[in-house]
Design a protein around this motif. Sequence first.
Motif, PDB file in Angstrom:
ATOM      1  N   ALA A  62       9.636   4.317   8.959  1.00 15.64           N
ATOM      2  CA  ALA A  62       8.822   4.706   9.804  1.00 15.64           C
ATOM      3  C   ALA A  62       7.347   4.421   9.826  1.00 15.64           C
ATOM      4  CB  ALA A  62       8.978   6.287   9.748  1.00 15.64           C
ATOM      5  N   GLU A  63       6.843   3.894   8.693  1.00 17.18           N
ATOM      6  CA  GLU A  63       5.591   3.564   8.611  1.00 17.18           C
ATOM      7  C   GLU A  63       5.415   2.005   9.374  1.00 17.18           C
ATOM      8  OE1 GLU A  63       2.894   4.823   7.025  1.00 17.18           O
ATOM      9  OE2 GLU A  63       4.023   6.550   6.867  1.00 17.18           O
ATOM     10  N   LEU A  64       6.430   1.212   9.610  1.00 12.40           N
ATOM     11  CA  LEU A  64       6.397   0.301  10.148  1.00 12.40           C
ATOM     12  C   LEU A  64       6.183   0.402  11.797  1.00 12.40           C
ATOM     13  CD1 LEU A  64       8.931  -1.762   7.947  1.00 12.40           C
ATOM     14  CD2 LEU A  64       6.519  -1.348   7.626  1.00 12.40           C
ATOM     15  N   ARG A  65       6.498   1.454  12.476  1.00 15.29           N
ATOM     16  CA  ARG A  65       6.665   1.755  13.744  1.00 15.29           C
ATOM     17  C   ARG A  65       5.268   2.110  14.419  1.00 15.29           C
ATOM     18  NH1 ARG A  65      11.819   4.578  12.355  1.00 15.29           N
ATOM     19  NH2 ARG A  65      13.587   2.962  12.706  1.00 15.29           N
ATOM     20  N   HIS A 118       3.329  -3.519  -6.015  1.00 13.96           N
ATOM     21  CA  HIS A 118       4.199  -3.913  -4.940  1.00 13.96           C
ATOM     22  C   HIS A 118       4.386  -5.222  -4.447  1.00 13.96           C
ATOM     23  CE1 HIS A 118       5.287   0.512  -3.816  1.00 13.96           C
ATOM     24  NE2 HIS A 118       5.602   0.134  -5.024  1.00 13.96           N
ATOM     25  N   THR A 119       5.271  -5.940  -4.337  1.00 18.25           N
ATOM     26  CA  THR A 119       5.184  -7.337  -3.824  1.00 18.25           C
ATOM     27  C   THR A 119       6.734  -7.424  -3.298  1.00 18.25           C
ATOM     28  OG1 THR A 119       5.147  -9.661  -4.264  1.00 18.25           O
ATOM     29  CG2 THR A 119       6.342  -8.337  -5.839  1.00 18.25           C
ATOM     30  N   ILE A 120       7.249  -8.507  -2.754  1.00 21.60           N
ATOM     31  CA  ILE A 120       8.397  -8.966  -1.799  1.00 21.60           C
ATOM     32  C   ILE A 120       9.003 -10.170  -2.696  1.00 21.60           C
ATOM     33  CG2 ILE A 120       9.138  -9.929   0.113  1.00 21.60           C
ATOM     34  CD1 ILE A 120       7.701  -7.429   1.808  1.00 21.60           C
ATOM     35  N   THR A 121      10.448 -10.411  -2.581  1.00 18.78           N
ATOM     36  CA  THR A 121      11.025 -11.560  -3.053  1.00 18.78           C
ATOM     37  C   THR A 121      11.610 -11.942  -1.443  1.00 18.78           C
ATOM     38  OG1 THR A 121      11.842 -10.745  -5.016  1.00 18.78           O
ATOM     39  CG2 THR A 121      13.072 -12.417  -4.113  1.00 18.78           C
ATOM     40  N   PRO A 122      11.147 -13.092  -1.080  1.00 19.38           N
ATOM     41  CA  PRO A 122      11.547 -13.351   0.181  1.00 19.38           C
ATOM     42  C   PRO A 122      12.607 -14.510   0.293  1.00 19.38           C
ATOM     43  CG  PRO A 122       9.351 -14.337  -0.229  1.00 19.38           C
ATOM     44  CD  PRO A 122       9.820 -13.740  -1.471  1.00 19.38           C
ATOM     45  N   ILE A 123      13.488 -14.374   1.082  1.00 19.53           N
ATOM     46  CA  ILE A 123      14.568 -15.626   1.303  1.00 19.53           C
ATOM     47  C   ILE A 123      14.626 -16.119   2.893  1.00 19.53           C
ATOM     48  CG2 ILE A 123      16.873 -16.314   0.718  1.00 19.53           C
ATOM     49  CD1 ILE A 123      15.705 -13.363  -0.866  1.00 19.53           C
ATOM     50  N   ALA A 124      14.634 -17.160   3.028  1.00 21.31           N
ATOM     51  CA  ALA A 124      14.733 -17.891   4.551  1.00 21.31           C
ATOM     52  C   ALA A 124      15.830 -18.520   4.559  1.00 21.31           C
ATOM     53  CB  ALA A 124      13.343 -18.725   4.755  1.00 21.31           C
ATOM     54  N   GLN A 182       0.906  -1.232  -0.012  1.00 17.73           N
ATOM     55  CA  GLN A 182       0.067   0.140  -0.022  1.00 17.73           C
ATOM     56  C   GLN A 182       0.786   1.209  -0.126  1.00 17.73           C
ATOM     57  OE1 GLN A 182      -3.088  -0.419  -0.308  1.00 17.73           O
ATOM     58  NE2 GLN A 182      -3.023  -2.587  -0.253  1.00 17.73           N
ATOM     59  N   TYR A 183       2.215   1.104  -0.044  1.00 18.13           N
ATOM     60  CA  TYR A 183       3.155   2.376   0.207  1.00 18.13           C
ATOM     61  C   TYR A 183       3.416   3.119  -1.036  1.00 18.13           C
ATOM     62  CZ  TYR A 183       6.727   5.157   2.146  1.00 18.13           C
ATOM     63  OH  TYR A 183       7.616   6.340   2.376  1.00 18.13           O
ATOM     64  N   SER A 184       3.320   4.307  -1.235  1.00 12.01           N
ATOM     65  CA  SER A 184       3.843   5.046  -2.354  1.00 12.01           C
ATOM     66  C   SER A 184       4.698   6.019  -1.761  1.00 12.01           C
ATOM     67  CB  SER A 184       2.727   5.621  -3.045  1.00 12.01           C
ATOM     68  OG  SER A 184       1.934   4.579  -3.737  1.00 12.01           O
ATOM     69  N   ASP A 185       5.664   6.591  -2.796  1.00 10.57           N
ATOM     70  CA  ASP A 185       6.401   7.800  -2.356  1.00 10.57           C
ATOM     71  C   ASP A 185       6.801   8.386  -3.676  1.00 10.57           C
ATOM     72  OD1 ASP A 185       8.525   9.570  -1.643  1.00 10.57           O
ATOM     73  OD2 ASP A 185       9.346   8.471  -0.162  1.00 10.57           O
ATOM     74  N   ALA A 219       2.451   2.361  -5.348  1.00  8.06           N
ATOM     75  CA  ALA A 219       1.796   1.184  -5.009  1.00  8.06           C
ATOM     76  C   ALA A 219       0.989   0.505  -5.887  1.00  8.06           C
ATOM     77  CB  ALA A 219       1.271   1.033  -3.445  1.00  8.06           C
ATOM     78  N   ARG A 220      -0.092   1.191  -6.270  1.00  6.51           N
ATOM     79  CA  ARG A 220      -1.300   1.015  -7.149  1.00  6.51           C
ATOM     80  C   ARG A 220      -1.425   2.273  -8.439  1.00  6.51           C
ATOM     81  NH1 ARG A 220      -4.551  -3.240  -5.770  1.00  6.51           N
ATOM     82  NH2 ARG A 220      -4.216  -4.006  -3.784  1.00  6.51           N
TER      83      ARG A 220
END
Length: 492
Positions: A489-492, A352-358, A333-336, A343-344
């Motif tokens: 800052a949006e994550l806090r 927007h999406t994520i490439t995750p690695i565990a 949902q984040y745009s700058d 985002a949209r």
Amino acid sequence: MNLSQAVVDFAELAIKTGAYDQLDRLYLQNLILDLIGETTLAENIKPSGQSDSLILSDYLCTVAKKNAKFDDLRANEEIFQAKLMNFLTPTPSEVNRIFKEKYAISASSATDYFFDLSKKNDYIKTRAISKNEHFYAKSSYGDLEITINLSKPEKDPKQIAAEKNAVQSAYPKCLLCVENEGYAGRLNHPTRTNHRIVRLDLVGETWGFQYSPYAYFNEHSIILAEAHRPMKIARVTFERLLAIVDKLPTYFAGSNADLPIVGGSILSHDHYQGGRHDFPMAKAELRSQFALPDFPNVRAGIVNWPMSVIRLTAEKSADLVAASTFILEKWQQYSDDTVAIVARTADGTQHHTITPIARRRGADFELDLVLRDNNTSAEFPDGIFHPHAEVHHIKRENIGLIEVMGLAILPGRLKTELEVVKNYVKGQAVKVADYHQTWADDLKNAYQGEKIDDYIQNALGKAFLTVLEHAGVFKDTDEGHAAFARFIAELR
């Protein structure tokens, strides 16, 4: 080598792999004879100790071709050879039984067994993979890995024509479907007769575990959904990836992004990749750390990497799942606008999406979240956060999971093209490909007489670093750092 000795030795290998028992020897030798078009076996031949399955299968294929068991098309030869190698391959149920038996000893014992089998039966194309060129290139982020992919053979005109005329089929639906297990193949679909899939339970659902035939790194594996469904990054993705590294703690597990441009080559089938390899990004340290107040048991930081990576670490995987889902939903949902991050778009399309690695870090679980954005613009029609035109002569394809982690998979054409560039840089009168010309001129002007191979490899490393920088949504600049901080800052 003679025919009878080759048949006996090949049968011996089949028994040793667990595909057959000693009591099956005569039966097995007769099956091999029939497959290659022969009818007679000499008496009293004992195994010679030859353990190289490729040497034996090459000889038996030569006999079979002489007996008109297949024609000159490479695909038909591969189909035949896979049938031959199937003698060395236990049934799917037996492979799964042995894997489970060895897993009770250790996860590494199980994967060692399966990996070794997949090499011995030529499902993993070790000879082809050995043709790839691989080297490291230094960068300010650590050593990057570069591979020029020479493993997949080019199709000759006869093969291409035959494929066009081949019967079309929707079975199997794609190259990753479980229905490929044991599939004989056809001119327009690779043979999988000697292919086996180990079943794993991931979050209450059965998935398949297999190795990649043309591996790009050590024990390159694919974990695939039994159902043919599109890829989707969501909470369950993080749950599954962490479950994989919990079950196979010596492996990493990651997912391509689920959107075009920033995703991998196959988005139509839900799957992950894993393996026993320590990628450059995994070695990168944190540039900074930050707190996630809603997730006090999770340690978080920004990785010192050309792409935009958040690293989360926790003792319990459930804490990472919750924090990762929170970050994914925020990022979606984040745009700058100040840094072209949207985002949209107006039509409601999500970008927007994520490439995750565990991975495991001792007793801890670690999850890297690479922020991705697949927007395009008039200036960058192929993707704002995609390799730009200046590096297309080196890499134009999507930057998927493997490249994200710092391993470049470069096209095989570069093998010969770079030889021309080397000669050009050294002052020879050669014709450089038009798309390399500007790059070659720059290299020639900067050349100081150092070893030419090292010079060109270093130049490729710089080009790949530029590719990764283009793909990063928050650039490694003062402006990019400030923009990244606004998202944090949006994550806090």
